[in-house]
Design an enzyme around this catalytic site. Structure first.
Site, short mmCIF file in Angstrom:
data_model
loop_
_atom_site.label_atom_id
_atom_site.label_comp_id
_atom_site.label_asym_id
_atom_site.label_seq_id
_atom_site.Cartn_x
_atom_site.Cartn_y
_atom_site.Cartn_z
N ALA A 70 0.83 -1.20 0.00
CA ALA A 70 0.00 0.00 0.00
C ALA A 70 0.86 1.25 0.00
O ALA A 70 1.85 1.32 0.73
CB ALA A 70 -0.91 0.01 1.23
N GLU A 103 -1.59 -12.17 -4.66
CA GLU A 103 -2.83 -12.03 -5.41
C GLU A 103 -3.05 -10.55 -5.68
O GLU A 103 -2.72 -9.71 -4.85
CB GLU A 103 -4.04 -12.57 -4.62
CG GLU A 103 -4.09 -14.06 -4.48
CD GLU A 103 -3.32 -14.59 -3.27
OE1 GLU A 103 -3.11 -15.80 -3.20
OE2 GLU A 103 -2.92 -13.76 -2.41
N TYR A 115 4.25 -5.48 -10.63
CA TYR A 115 4.73 -6.83 -10.35
C TYR A 115 5.39 -7.45 -11.58
O TYR A 115 6.43 -8.11 -11.46
CB TYR A 115 3.60 -7.70 -9.82
CG TYR A 115 2.94 -7.13 -8.57
CD1 TYR A 115 3.70 -6.61 -7.53
CD2 TYR A 115 1.56 -7.10 -8.45
CE1 TYR A 115 3.10 -6.07 -6.40
CE2 TYR A 115 0.96 -6.58 -7.32
CZ TYR A 115 1.73 -6.06 -6.30
OH TYR A 115 1.13 -5.52 -5.18
#
Length: 146
Positions: A70, A103, A115
């Site tokens: 985050a 995920e 990612y």
């Protein structure tokens, strides 16, 4: 500056959760991770004593499962998420855990791109993984050759 998350950080962490996620974690979720989960590592990124983001992951050799990434909205697209993920990858390798999983929501294109820039690949789909709103997740994986 990167440092381990402390219980004293939770008011700011919970504010970030509410700002960013439709199903934010609760204080007891973080307290469990910080005080009772022997596999958990949570790291905050701060600038001039302001927490701008954090990452959480579990090291369970040979796997590292990234649970949270985050960065506050006003600090996004500044490279901070990249710093957090890089730290996690280095820590996993240092701890002899070369396989990383996470995920991510299908709709979270910026996170998927982040990612993928680290070499994560989409390996499967987790149907209805997320709630509020219901959405599938990509299971992504990366293996670091040692």
């Amino acid at each position: 500056m990167l440092r381990k998350m402390q219980a004293e950080d939770l008011p700011l962490i919970l504010a970030l959760e509410k700002e960013l996620f439709s199903s934010p974690w609760k204080e007891e979720d973080f307290l469990f991770e910080l005080t009772q989960n022997p596999f958990a590592t949570y790291v905050v990124l701060s600038i001039e004593d302001e927490i701008v983001g954090y990452i959480g992951y579990w090291i369970k050799n040979p796997y590292v499962e990234i649970t949270n990434v985050a960065v506050g909205k006003r600090y996004q697209r500044c490279g901070y998420a990249k710093q957090l993920v890089a730290y996690c990858l280095e820590d996993g390798v240092k701890n002899n855990a070369p396989i990383f999983t996470l995920e991510v929501r299908f709709s979270n294109i910026p996170a998927i791109s982040l990612y993928e820039s680290f070499g994560f690949k989409q390996v499967s789909v987790r149907k209805n993984y997320y709630t509020d709103p219901i959405e599938d997740a990509h299971l992504m994986m990366k293996e670091v050759k040692q």
